[in-house]
Design a protein around this motif. Sequence first.
Motif, PDB file in Angstrom:
ATOM      1  N   ALA A  35      10.708  10.660 -19.195  1.00  0.00           N
ATOM      2  CA  ALA A  35      10.501  11.975 -19.811  1.00  0.00           C
ATOM      3  C   ALA A  35       9.041  12.393 -19.658  1.00  0.00           C
ATOM      4  O   ALA A  35       8.137  11.546 -19.628  1.00  0.00           O
ATOM      5  CB  ALA A  35      10.905  11.958 -21.279  1.00  0.00           C
ATOM      6  N   GLU A  36       8.815  13.683 -19.555  1.00  0.00           N
ATOM      7  CA  GLU A  36       7.458  14.200 -19.424  1.00  0.00           C
ATOM      8  C   GLU A  36       6.772  14.254 -20.780  1.00  0.00           C
ATOM      9  O   GLU A  36       7.428  14.372 -21.824  1.00  0.00           O
ATOM     10  CB  GLU A  36       7.475  15.607 -18.821  1.00  0.00           C
ATOM     11  CG  GLU A  36       7.963  15.664 -17.399  1.00  0.00           C
ATOM     12  CD  GLU A  36       7.930  17.077 -16.858  1.00  0.00           C
ATOM     13  OE1 GLU A  36       8.077  18.018 -17.663  1.00  0.00           O
ATOM     14  OE2 GLU A  36       7.740  17.243 -15.643  1.00  0.00           O
ATOM     15  N   GLN A  37       5.464  14.167 -20.770  1.00  0.00           N
ATOM     16  CA  GLN A  37       4.685  14.386 -21.968  1.00  0.00           C
ATOM     17  C   GLN A  37       4.417  15.876 -22.122  1.00  0.00           C
ATOM     18  O   GLN A  37       4.333  16.607 -21.140  1.00  0.00           O
ATOM     19  CB  GLN A  37       3.351  13.622 -21.896  1.00  0.00           C
ATOM     20  CG  GLN A  37       3.512  12.105 -21.867  1.00  0.00           C
ATOM     21  CD  GLN A  37       2.171  11.404 -21.822  1.00  0.00           C
ATOM     22  OE1 GLN A  37       1.149  12.008 -21.537  1.00  0.00           O
ATOM     23  NE2 GLN A  37       2.180  10.116 -22.110  1.00  0.00           N
ATOM     24  N   THR A  38       4.297  16.311 -23.348  1.00  0.00           N
ATOM     25  CA  THR A  38       4.002  17.724 -23.582  1.00  0.00           C
ATOM     26  C   THR A  38       2.565  18.029 -23.185  1.00  0.00           C
ATOM     27  O   THR A  38       1.689  17.156 -23.224  1.00  0.00           O
ATOM     28  CB  THR A  38       4.214  18.087 -25.057  1.00  0.00           C
ATOM     29  OG1 THR A  38       3.361  17.268 -25.862  1.00  0.00           O
ATOM     30  CG2 THR A  38       5.667  17.861 -25.465  1.00  0.00           C
ATOM     31  N   SER A  39       2.334  19.267 -22.792  1.00  0.00           N
ATOM     32  CA  SER A  39       0.998  19.688 -22.394  1.00  0.00           C
ATOM     33  C   SER A  39       0.885  21.194 -22.549  1.00  0.00           C
ATOM     34  O   SER A  39       1.873  21.922 -22.361  1.00  0.00           O
ATOM     35  CB  SER A  39       0.717  19.292 -20.946  1.00  0.00           C
ATOM     36  OG  SER A  39       1.593  19.967 -20.066  1.00  0.00           O
ATOM     37  N   PRO A  40      -0.287  21.700 -22.908  1.00  0.00           N
ATOM     38  CA  PRO A  40      -0.458  23.153 -23.002  1.00  0.00           C
ATOM     39  C   PRO A  40      -0.419  23.824 -21.635  1.00  0.00           C
ATOM     40  O   PRO A  40      -0.112  25.010 -21.533  1.00  0.00           O
ATOM     41  CB  PRO A  40      -1.819  23.315 -23.677  1.00  0.00           C
ATOM     42  CG  PRO A  40      -2.553  22.044 -23.366  1.00  0.00           C
ATOM     43  CD  PRO A  40      -1.502  20.973 -23.314  1.00  0.00           C
ATOM     44  N   GLU A  41      -0.727  23.089 -20.567  1.00  0.00           N
ATOM     45  CA  GLU A  41      -0.717  23.638 -19.219  1.00  0.00           C
ATOM     46  C   GLU A  41       0.632  23.388 -18.558  1.00  0.00           C
ATOM     47  O   GLU A  41       1.374  22.480 -18.932  1.00  0.00           O
ATOM     48  CB  GLU A  41      -1.829  23.007 -18.377  1.00  0.00           C
ATOM     49  CG  GLU A  41      -3.224  23.290 -18.895  1.00  0.00           C
ATOM     50  CD  GLU A  41      -4.290  22.659 -18.022  1.00  0.00           C
ATOM     51  OE1 GLU A  41      -3.937  21.775 -17.208  1.00  0.00           O
ATOM     52  OE2 GLU A  41      -5.459  23.041 -18.137  1.00  0.00           O
ATOM     53  N   CYS A  42       0.932  24.192 -17.556  1.00  0.00           N
ATOM     54  CA  CYS A  42       2.185  24.050 -16.826  1.00  0.00           C
ATOM     55  C   CYS A  42       2.166  22.758 -16.012  1.00  0.00           C
ATOM     56  O   CYS A  42       1.175  22.436 -15.364  1.00  0.00           O
ATOM     57  CB  CYS A  42       2.395  25.260 -15.917  1.00  0.00           C
ATOM     58  SG  CYS A  42       3.941  25.218 -14.986  1.00  0.00           S
ATOM     59  N   ARG A  43       3.272  22.038 -16.037  1.00  0.00           N
ATOM     60  CA  ARG A  43       3.375  20.777 -15.300  1.00  0.00           C
ATOM     61  C   ARG A  43       4.037  20.941 -13.939  1.00  0.00           C
ATOM     62  O   ARG A  43       4.135  19.979 -13.183  1.00  0.00           O
ATOM     63  CB  ARG A  43       4.156  19.752 -16.141  1.00  0.00           C
ATOM     64  CG  ARG A  43       3.469  19.348 -17.429  1.00  0.00           C
ATOM     65  CD  ARG A  43       4.284  18.327 -18.199  1.00  0.00           C
ATOM     66  NE  ARG A  43       5.568  18.861 -18.607  1.00  0.00           N
ATOM     67  CZ  ARG A  43       5.756  19.592 -19.704  1.00  0.00           C
ATOM     68  NH1 ARG A  43       4.744  19.885 -20.502  1.00  0.00           N
ATOM     69  NH2 ARG A  43       6.964  20.043 -20.022  1.00  0.00           N
ATOM     70  N   ALA A  44       4.496  22.129 -13.638  1.00  0.00           N
ATOM     71  CA  ALA A  44       5.114  22.372 -12.331  1.00  0.00           C
ATOM     72  C   ALA A  44       4.035  22.657 -11.293  1.00  0.00           C
ATOM     73  O   ALA A  44       2.903  23.025 -11.622  1.00  0.00           O
ATOM     74  CB  ALA A  44       6.091  23.538 -12.415  1.00  0.00           C
TER      75      ALA A  44
END
Length: 271
Positions: free
Chosen positions: A138-147
């Motif tokens: 699973a991905e970690q949350t982030s304020p920036e886009c991860r794509a």
Amino acid sequence: MAAFLERALATIAICWRLERRDGIALGFTTHDRDLTRAGLVYRAAPGMLPSAISISDGLRADALDIKGALTGDAITAGDLAAGRWDGAAVFVFMIDWEAPEGEQFPIARGELGEVSIKAEAFEAELRGPAARLDLPVAEQTSPECRARLGDKRCRVDLAGRTRLTRIVAVTGPDMVEVAEGGAGNAYGGGRLRWLGGANSGLESPVLRSDGALLTLHEPPAHAPAAGDLVEIVEGCDKQLATCSGRFGNVLNFRGEPHLPGIDLLTRYPGA
């Protein structure tokens, strides 16, 4: 089981095919003479041997080390240092050297991992498909886009944001000026792919741009020259405001800009 493996007199040759990300493919064999299979010449490379091979039927990530001598016209120290072989696809198999176009027995496939150079030789790790099981689930949350801009999650069409142009000036070790750029910082966070010159086949991430002036994350492996053909692709700073205002793609934004972070605990009077 391949029939040639069951003979009393063994005529086995181990071969491996290496294909770089730029499409260049090379073949090598442990046999004492070159072998040709499917139009590719597998060269007899003295000193180029795989480590002991262990294959399991479980989910453990199998690894294989390949060691070889550097040859001037095949795998060079300069190409390895430049990263031309990073992530190259590898297929290792056995064939009958008396009938190289016959059946084969696959041993391992994957891509080259970390490559190191020692004296006049190199060592590389082969990472098999099972190595992907070590990636986070699973991905970690982030304020920036991860794509990544233009990938299947972002879905921004890069056809109109990709440009073929040429280098017109080299203004610094990591700065180049192209014939046709974009407005402002359009290519910041994007990438430059070298199609001509000494760096042909390599990519350089773009740190920022100012019109036609591009600043790269780091100097390219080889000194560029005016006239080199390059492909430049726009970038994104992965901020929600940019995704909405510049690309109109906020529905595909892959970040959580409004999710409170751990600094929420310090947001009170007197903190």
